[in-house]
Enzyme design. Structure first.
Site, mmCIF file in Angstrom:
data_model
loop_
_atom_site.group_PDB
_atom_site.id
_atom_site.type_symbol
_atom_site.label_atom_id
_atom_site.label_comp_id
_atom_site.label_asym_id
_atom_site.label_seq_id
_atom_site.Cartn_x
_atom_site.Cartn_y
_atom_site.Cartn_z
ATOM 1 N N GLU A 138 11.600 -47.295 -6.154
ATOM 2 C CA GLU A 138 12.389 -48.145 -6.991
ATOM 3 C C GLU A 138 13.332 -47.352 -8.016
ATOM 4 O O GLU A 138 13.971 -48.085 -8.912
ATOM 5 C CB GLU A 138 11.952 -49.418 -7.577
ATOM 6 C CG GLU A 138 11.228 -50.529 -6.581
ATOM 7 C CD GLU A 138 10.438 -51.446 -7.205
ATOM 8 O OE1 GLU A 138 10.802 -51.935 -8.524
ATOM 9 O OE2 GLU A 138 9.630 -52.095 -6.610
ATOM 10 N N TRP A 168 14.799 -49.531 -13.907
ATOM 11 C CA TRP A 168 13.943 -50.173 -14.546
ATOM 12 C C TRP A 168 12.774 -49.394 -14.886
ATOM 13 O O TRP A 168 11.894 -49.582 -15.667
ATOM 14 C CB TRP A 168 13.573 -51.495 -14.226
ATOM 15 C CG TRP A 168 13.412 -51.758 -12.768
ATOM 16 C CD1 TRP A 168 12.072 -51.145 -12.215
ATOM 17 C CD2 TRP A 168 14.302 -52.307 -11.481
ATOM 18 N NE1 TRP A 168 12.255 -51.555 -10.733
ATOM 19 C CE2 TRP A 168 13.565 -52.007 -10.621
ATOM 20 C CE3 TRP A 168 15.576 -52.609 -11.702
ATOM 21 C CZ2 TRP A 168 14.223 -52.416 -9.414
ATOM 22 C CZ3 TRP A 168 16.204 -53.220 -10.547
ATOM 23 C CH2 TRP A 168 15.326 -52.841 -9.574
ATOM 24 N N TYR A 221 12.726 -58.449 -2.691
ATOM 25 C CA TYR A 221 12.369 -59.692 -3.464
ATOM 26 C C TYR A 221 13.465 -60.819 -3.218
ATOM 27 O O TYR A 221 14.315 -60.921 -4.266
ATOM 28 C CB TYR A 221 12.198 -59.311 -4.790
ATOM 29 C CG TYR A 221 10.834 -58.495 -5.074
ATOM 30 C CD1 TYR A 221 9.461 -59.303 -5.163
ATOM 31 C CD2 TYR A 221 10.571 -57.086 -4.983
ATOM 32 C CE1 TYR A 221 8.483 -58.655 -5.106
ATOM 33 C CE2 TYR A 221 9.545 -56.550 -4.891
ATOM 34 C CZ TYR A 221 8.351 -57.100 -5.117
ATOM 35 O OH TYR A 221 7.216 -56.675 -5.167
ATOM 36 N N GLU A 255 7.745 -53.174 -0.226
ATOM 37 C CA GLU A 255 7.009 -54.411 -1.075
ATOM 38 C C GLU A 255 7.820 -55.456 -0.742
ATOM 39 O O GLU A 255 9.005 -55.301 -0.342
ATOM 40 C CB GLU A 255 7.087 -53.985 -2.557
ATOM 41 C CG GLU A 255 6.158 -53.279 -3.288
ATOM 42 C CD GLU A 255 6.422 -53.193 -4.688
ATOM 43 O OE1 GLU A 255 7.036 -54.271 -5.452
ATOM 44 O OE2 GLU A 255 6.127 -52.049 -5.410
#
Length: 556
Positions: free
Chosen positions: A380, A392, A449, A480
């Site tokens: 990510e 992040w 997500y 993920e």
């Protein structure tokens, strides 16, 4: 008693592993970075392995095509203002978005605003839903629903009325309530049209037959051969363990209790094997990761994927009032990867190299045991591609170039210096321009997500990954995920993720039981019983899968 015996066995294995790690410590000169002579010497003294009798068993490798009995000339059209309006949806007749048909159009401003239509379909099949709409926002993401369930996500961004097509929507024959539901909203729906979809192009699942590491181990080659063989035919189920355990993890226990099946891929995190956590902050539990990986592959015939929530070096932690254990987040460290990689911060660079050396030593027992690993480092890194400069994690916060330098440094050390030839390299930076090159990557992945109970296939991200490799020859995986996708709908539309890996904790478990917060119980059941989803119980013997499948099948 069974669990006590198992813990004892794993502890014994851990002791043996620790011995292997200790014996494996050596200087960089001894490891022979970029030294082919050193590798040749290692190979010449290696103990000869027994021959493997290769077999695919009775595993079905036939292609999958979605059957459809829909007439090619079918066409159903609806005016939006004639539909049923839900929540705050409203009819408008101002022509600020261009000319519209009928008496007006429907505005969907807020999340969950919806317009629905009662439809009658002649047969189960794959349909294109063609919307004529306008959007206030660039990349506005909204949903197609069927009978109240979100089944397809589509993206729009034209401020004037234009056609947007949600392709390959799988619908059963008979009566349905088809809807357009706002997620990010600010869209204006003029008309909806339903026509048959074109068949899925199966050539897109033809990928390179070699791993990026030319010295990949036999078991890594066998696993990759299997992944390549089933890509486009099946999706392999996966689950991350919240406590870095296997069968004993809460997630695996509850999934099996509900569905009677077990995820094929065990996801583990090497976070607590790093110097900054294991040594400096004495975080526990990390030592079990190599042992659980060995156990999952050797004793259960499962697949292992490892990620690394890499804490920045200790001297750069506990800033901005944040505790050390948040040290992989950008806002919780003052470590600047750009300065470290450029030489401006030599202490930082040395700390990074030390962490890489340490992690390589931690992973070495898995290489020596030839346990194939789906290795997913620096995940990510670019954050969300729709919103630039929002990384992040610290390894992406300095931008593309430092990230690429670090990725390639890791690859060079792990492959050429430490000979971790059991690793299958999974790239997961989430931005095409951050792709390091085909020579460093085996699988490209995205961490999806979506909204709670959104079972759509996440086609936007799948298509995004198609553009990463210049040759378009890499396997694509959902590395993920939170809410899980409907496998039937995904396969019908061609969004055939090689595998999924549901994240741990709340995305699977609530109060120590399986949760339906993100994925409904009905969808949990459907996924793990699905004909196109492979569970642990359905995997062939991975240790005897043919390395060269084409040659094996030709000989048969």
């Amino acid at each position: 008693m069974k669990k006590i015996k198992r813990i004892f066995a794993l502890t014994l294995a851990l002791t043996m592993s620790a011995g292997m790690i200790g014996c494996g410590n050596s200087t960089k000169e001894e490891n022979g970075k970029n030294d082919t002579k050193s590798r040749s010497a290692d190979d010449s003294t290696a103990e000869e392995k027994p021959a493997v009798t290769e077999t695919t068993g009775d595993f079905d490798l036939s292609e999958f095509t979605a059957a459809s009995d829909v007439s090619e000339d079918l066409s159903l059209e609806f005016e939006a203002e004639k539909g049923t309006l839900l929540n705050e949806a409203m009819i408008m007749d101002k022509a600020f978005a261009g000319e519209f048909s009928g008496d007006g159009y429907v505005a969907l401003y807020e999340k969950d605003d919806e317009v629905t239509f009662d439809i009658e379909l002649p047969a189960k099949g794959s349909y294109n839903v063609i919307l004529r709409l306008a959007s206030d926002n660039v990349n506005s993401e909204n949903l197609i629903t069927s009978d109240g369930n979100a089944i397809k996500k589509f993206t729009s961004g034209d401020p004037k009325f234009a056609e947007v097509t949600a392709e390959n929507v799988l619908l059963e024959g008979g009566s349905h309530t088809l809807g357009v539901r706002a997620e990010t909203g600010h869209i204006y729906v003029d008309t909806l049209k339903i026509v048959p979809a074109d068949p899925v192009d199966l050539t897109q699942y033809e990928v390179t037959d070699t791993l990026c590491n030319p010295n990949a181990s036999d078991n890594a080659k066998r696993l990759y051969s299997f992944l390549r063989a089933v890509y486009g035919k099946y999706t392999i189920s996966g689950q991350y363990s919240g406590d870095n355990m296997g069968y004993e993890s809460r997630e695996f226990i509850e999934i099996n209790k509900r569905t009677g099946k077990t995820p094929a891929i065990l996801g583990l995190d090497v976070m607590n094997l790093g110097i900054s956590t294991k040594v400096d902050h004495k975080a526990g539990g990390g030592d079990m990761v190599p042992i659980q990986a060995m156990d999952w592959y050797n004793n259960h015939n499962g697949i292992v994927t490892l990620c690394w929530h890499w804490h920045a070096p200790s001297q750069y932690l506990e800033v901005n009032g944040q505790p050390w254990w948040r040290g992989f987040y950008t806002d919780s460290t003052n470590f600047d990867l750009g300065k470290a990689m450029s030489g401006e911060d030599k202490e930082g660079y040395d700390a990074i190299v030390a962490e890489l050396d340490n992690m390589a030593e931690q992973l070495k027992p898995l290489a020596e045991a030839d346990i194939p690993i789906l290795w997913r480092p620096l995940h990510e890194a670019a954050g969300d591609p729709r919103y630039p400069n929002n990384a992040w994690f610290w390894w992406g916060a300095s931008g593309r170039e430092p990230y690429l330098e670090l990725y390639k440094l890791m690859y060079d050390k792990f492959v050429n210096e430490y000979h971790l030839d059991n690793l299958i390299w999974v790239w997961n930076a989430q931005n095409q321009s951050w792709y390091p090159g085909d020579e460093y990557v085996d699988i490209v992945g995205y961490d999806c997500y979506p909204a709670e109970r959104d079972s759509s296939s996440q086609k936007y991200y799948y298509d995004l990954l198609k553009e990463c490799s210049p040759t378009g020859s890499k396997i694509i995986a959902e590395t993920e995920n939170g809410a899980m996708f409907d496998p039937d709908a995904a396969f019908n539309e061609g969004t055939r993720w090689a595998y999924f890996s549901t994240w741990n904790g709340e995305f699977a478990i609530k109060d120590s039981q399986l949760s339906d917060r993100y994925t409904t119980f009905e969808m949990w059941d459907k996924i793990y019983a699905g004909e196109r989803v492979l569970t642990l119980e359905e995997l062939p013997d991975l240790k005897s899968w043919p390395i060269d499948l084409e040659a094996y099948l030709a000989a048969k």
